[in-house]
Structure formats: C-alpha cells, structure tokens
Motif scaffolding. Structure first.
Motif, PDB file in Angstrom:
ATOM      1  N   SER A  65      53.631  -2.830  10.019  1.00  0.00           N
ATOM      2  CA  SER A  65      52.523  -2.223   9.273  1.00  0.00           C
ATOM      3  C   SER A  65      52.985  -1.874   7.855  1.00  0.00           C
ATOM      4  CB  SER A  65      52.030  -0.966   9.993  1.00  0.00           C
ATOM      5  OG  SER A  65      53.064  -0.008  10.052  1.00  0.00           O
ATOM      6  N   PHE A  66      52.017  -1.710   6.967  1.00  0.00           N
ATOM      7  CA  PHE A  66      52.286  -1.371   5.572  1.00  0.00           C
ATOM      8  C   PHE A  66      51.330  -0.242   5.235  1.00  0.00           C
ATOM      9  CE2 PHE A  66      51.896  -2.424   0.922  1.00  0.00           C
ATOM     10  CZ  PHE A  66      53.198  -2.118   0.594  1.00  0.00           C
ATOM     11  N   ALA A  67      51.852   0.941   4.982  1.00  0.00           N
ATOM     12  CA  ALA A  67      50.971   2.101   4.873  1.00  0.00           C
ATOM     13  C   ALA A  67      51.451   3.061   3.798  1.00  0.00           C
ATOM     14  CB  ALA A  67      50.928   2.836   6.219  1.00  0.00           C
ATOM     15  N   GLU A  68      50.501   3.833   3.290  1.00  0.00           N
ATOM     16  CA  GLU A  68      50.828   4.835   2.287  1.00  0.00           C
ATOM     17  C   GLU A  68      51.482   6.029   2.982  1.00  0.00           C
ATOM     18  OE1 GLU A  68      47.597   5.633  -0.381  1.00  0.00           O
ATOM     19  OE2 GLU A  68      49.013   6.311  -1.919  1.00  0.00           O
ATOM     20  N   VAL A  69      52.572   6.512   2.422  1.00  0.00           N
ATOM     21  CA  VAL A  69      53.276   7.667   2.976  1.00  0.00           C
ATOM     22  C   VAL A  69      53.386   8.727   1.877  1.00  0.00           C
ATOM     23  CG1 VAL A  69      54.473   6.390   4.790  1.00  0.00           C
ATOM     24  CG2 VAL A  69      55.513   6.558   2.519  1.00  0.00           C
ATOM     25  N   GLU A  70      54.199   9.761   2.084  1.00  0.00           N
ATOM     26  CA  GLU A  70      54.230  10.849   1.098  1.00  0.00           C
ATOM     27  C   GLU A  70      54.666  10.310  -0.271  1.00  0.00           C
ATOM     28  OE1 GLU A  70      57.779  13.688   1.454  1.00  0.00           O
ATOM     29  OE2 GLU A  70      57.787  12.718   3.402  1.00  0.00           O
ATOM     30  N   PRO A  71      54.107  10.890  -1.339  1.00  0.00           N
ATOM     31  CA  PRO A  71      54.368  10.338  -2.672  1.00  0.00           C
ATOM     32  C   PRO A  71      55.813  10.531  -3.133  1.00  0.00           C
ATOM     33  CG  PRO A  71      53.049  12.349  -2.827  1.00  0.00           C
ATOM     34  CD  PRO A  71      53.179  12.031  -1.361  1.00  0.00           C
ATOM     35  N   ILE A  72      56.191   9.753  -4.117  1.00  0.00           N
ATOM     36  CA  ILE A  72      57.513   9.907  -4.729  1.00  0.00           C
ATOM     37  C   ILE A  72      57.605  11.333  -5.278  1.00  0.00           C
ATOM     38  CG2 ILE A  72      59.059   9.089  -6.558  1.00  0.00           C
ATOM     39  CD1 ILE A  72      57.644   6.346  -6.377  1.00  0.00           C
ATOM     40  N   PRO A  73      58.631  12.113  -4.878  1.00  0.00           N
ATOM     41  CA  PRO A  73      58.683  13.517  -5.312  1.00  0.00           C
ATOM     42  C   PRO A  73      58.966  13.647  -6.812  1.00  0.00           C
ATOM     43  CG  PRO A  73      60.651  12.946  -4.063  1.00  0.00           C
ATOM     44  CD  PRO A  73      59.753  11.749  -4.003  1.00  0.00           C
ATOM     45  N   VAL A  95      55.350   2.067  -7.187  1.00  0.00           N
ATOM     46  CA  VAL A  95      54.619   2.938  -6.258  1.00  0.00           C
ATOM     47  C   VAL A  95      55.405   3.201  -4.983  1.00  0.00           C
ATOM     48  CG1 VAL A  95      52.365   2.203  -7.119  1.00  0.00           C
ATOM     49  CG2 VAL A  95      53.440   0.958  -5.224  1.00  0.00           C
ATOM     50  N   HIS A  96      56.649   2.754  -4.966  1.00  0.00           N
ATOM     51  CA  HIS A  96      57.458   2.860  -3.743  1.00  0.00           C
ATOM     52  C   HIS A  96      58.886   3.203  -4.120  1.00  0.00           C
ATOM     53  CE1 HIS A  96      59.609   1.202  -0.152  1.00  0.00           C
ATOM     54  NE2 HIS A  96      60.439   0.785  -1.083  1.00  0.00           N
ATOM     55  N   GLY A 187      51.045  -7.374  -1.650  1.00  0.00           N
ATOM     56  CA  GLY A 187      51.125  -5.940  -1.388  1.00  0.00           C
ATOM     57  C   GLY A 187      49.919  -5.207  -1.952  1.00  0.00           C
ATOM     58  N   ARG A 188      49.469  -5.611  -3.138  1.00  0.00           N
ATOM     59  CA  ARG A 188      48.294  -4.955  -3.742  1.00  0.00           C
ATOM     60  C   ARG A 188      47.056  -5.222  -2.903  1.00  0.00           C
ATOM     61  NH1 ARG A 188      50.612  -6.714  -8.583  1.00  0.00           N
ATOM     62  NH2 ARG A 188      49.099  -8.406  -8.759  1.00  0.00           N
ATOM     63  N   ARG A 189      46.943  -6.436  -2.365  1.00  0.00           N
ATOM     64  CA  ARG A 189      45.790  -6.732  -1.493  1.00  0.00           C
ATOM     65  C   ARG A 189      45.844  -5.867  -0.246  1.00  0.00           C
ATOM     66  NH1 ARG A 189      46.758 -12.042  -2.896  1.00  0.00           N
ATOM     67  NH2 ARG A 189      47.825 -12.503  -0.949  1.00  0.00           N
ATOM     68  N   ARG A 190      47.022  -5.780   0.365  1.00  0.00           N
ATOM     69  CA  ARG A 190      47.161  -4.960   1.586  1.00  0.00           C
ATOM     70  C   ARG A 190      46.914  -3.486   1.290  1.00  0.00           C
ATOM     71  NH1 ARG A 190      49.909  -6.958   6.352  1.00  0.00           N
ATOM     72  NH2 ARG A 190      50.378  -4.866   7.069  1.00  0.00           N
ATOM     73  N   ALA A 191      47.314  -3.058   0.072  1.00  0.00           N
ATOM     74  CA  ALA A 191      47.170  -1.647  -0.291  1.00  0.00           C
ATOM     75  C   ALA A 191      45.773  -1.345  -0.827  1.00  0.00           C
ATOM     76  CB  ALA A 191      48.219  -1.280  -1.338  1.00  0.00           C
ATOM     77  N   GLY A 192      44.946  -2.390  -1.015  1.00  0.00           N
ATOM     78  CA  GLY A 192      43.598  -2.206  -1.548  1.00  0.00           C
ATOM     79  C   GLY A 192      43.610  -1.776  -3.002  1.00  0.00           C
ATOM     80  N   ARG A 193      44.579  -2.292  -3.793  1.00  0.00           N
ATOM     81  CA  ARG A 193      44.690  -1.904  -5.205  1.00  0.00           C
ATOM     82  C   ARG A 193      44.458  -3.078  -6.138  1.00  0.00           C
ATOM     83  NH1 ARG A 193      49.117   2.759  -6.182  1.00  0.00           N
ATOM     84  NH2 ARG A 193      48.227   4.170  -4.702  1.00  0.00           N
TER      85      ARG A 193
END
Ligand code: AKG
Ligand code: FE2
Length: 193
Positions: A65-73, A95-96, A187-193
C-alpha cells in the motif's frame, strides 16, 4: 566532492556533496534522531536489522500500500529545503522522508527505490559507509562504489536512479541516513496529487 573508487567517469544522475551539513547541524540532528521512535524494517515476513521511520508518504513493503502518514516534522524542514535545492526541486515537491538507523551489522541489500518516488536525496550522519552501485550489462554488472562520509549527501536521479541498483554493506558503526524523495508521476496519481 567525493571521487568514485576506481571510476573516473560520473554516472548520469548521480550528484555528490561532501560537508552538505555542518558539524553543528549534524550534532543537533543526531540529538533529534536519538529521540525518534524507529521500528525494524519489515519486508513481508522478514524483519531487517535496519530501523526506520517514515514521514509524509509511506510505501508499505508488507501489503504494497501507499498511504499518507504523519508529516515531515518541523525540525527536518530546513534539511528538507536544502535537499530540495540540491535536487533542483521546490521544497514542497519533497513530500516524503525516511530515517534509517543502521546499528553495527545492519545494512541494506541491492534494490531500486519504489517507483512511486522520483528524485532521491540521501544525507549521511554519524559514521562513514560505502554506497555500492551496480548496473546490469550483457555479461554481468558494471559496479561502482561511492564513499559516503558523515555530513555528505547524494542525489539519485535519472539513469542512476532508474537503471542502477544500490545497496550498503553491513555497517561497522552506528550510522543514520535521512532520505528525502519526491513523487513520480505514478506516485502523484496514487496520491491523488
Ligand atoms: O542509507 C542510505 O543512504 C541508503 C538508504 C536507501 O537506499 C533507501 O532507504 O532506499
Ligand atoms: Fe534506496
């Protein structure tokens, strides 16, 4: 600029910088890194010796899976911005972020980074290592070794990122790496960006 061992010619897409961060910045980052809750790298049923922590977007090697997780601190944003400039990107394109902790005896086997990502900038802290690179040829592999000093950075883009594999032999001393990645078109397609 570090020289490639025994390979005078440069590999397209590979960019190296020694002293990418100052000793003062390295010390401050190492203090922060010591506080990060890393966990052993999981690959299907296999648990690695390398410890990791992912921010932003995460590819899961166990269920793909490829998913959004907590943001870069916030404490990593100045380094993120510097990594973006090194790669010729806008800061927001990165973004990662992946933190790798290699205790003595840990390493990373031959691989290409996941196709959801495009540019890869790696920053080394703590101790030296050797980045091994190999490209398949008709009768074997073309191999190059790149010394990674603490505080240095490398960019993997284009040919070296897509057509070569990389890995790092087992570390002799504790080393940290901070890897920043932009998204690929996939990755942008999967991330919807
Ligand atoms: O530790 C490093 O610099 C390499 C890390 C790496 O190749 C990865 O996380 O994909
Ligand atoms: Fe990698």
């Amino acid at each position: 600029m570090a020289d490639l061992f025994g390979e005078p010619e440069r590999i397209p897409g590979l960019k190296l910088a020694d002293e990418f961060i100052s000793r003062v910045d390295e010390t401050a980052l190492l203090e922060r890194l010591a506080e990060v809750a890393t966990s052993p790298f999981q690959f299907q049923q296999y648990t690695g010796k390398r410890q990791v922590k992912t921010y932003g977007w995460r590819y899961d090697f166990t269920d793909a899976s490829f998913a959004e997780v907590e943001p870069i601190p916030d404490w990593l944003l100045p380094l993120r911005d510097r990594a973006a400039a090194f790669a010729g990107l806008e800061p927001g394109e990165i973004v990662h972020c992946l933190i790798n902790r290699y205790d003595p005896g840990a390493g990373i086997g031959w691989h290409r980074d996941r196709p959801f990502f495009e540019q890869v900038v790696g920053v080394s802290l703590g101790s030296a290592a050797v980045l091994a690179l190999r490209q398949r040829t008709a009768d074997g592999f073309r191999r190059v070794k790149v010394p990674l000093e603490p505080r240095s950075a490398y960019l993997l883009s284009g040919e070296v990122r897509h057509e070569w594999e990389h890995g790092i032999a087992e570390h002799r001393a504790l080393r940290w790496s901070i890897t920043f990645r932009s998204l690929s078109a996939k990755g942008r397609r999967r991330a919807g960006r």
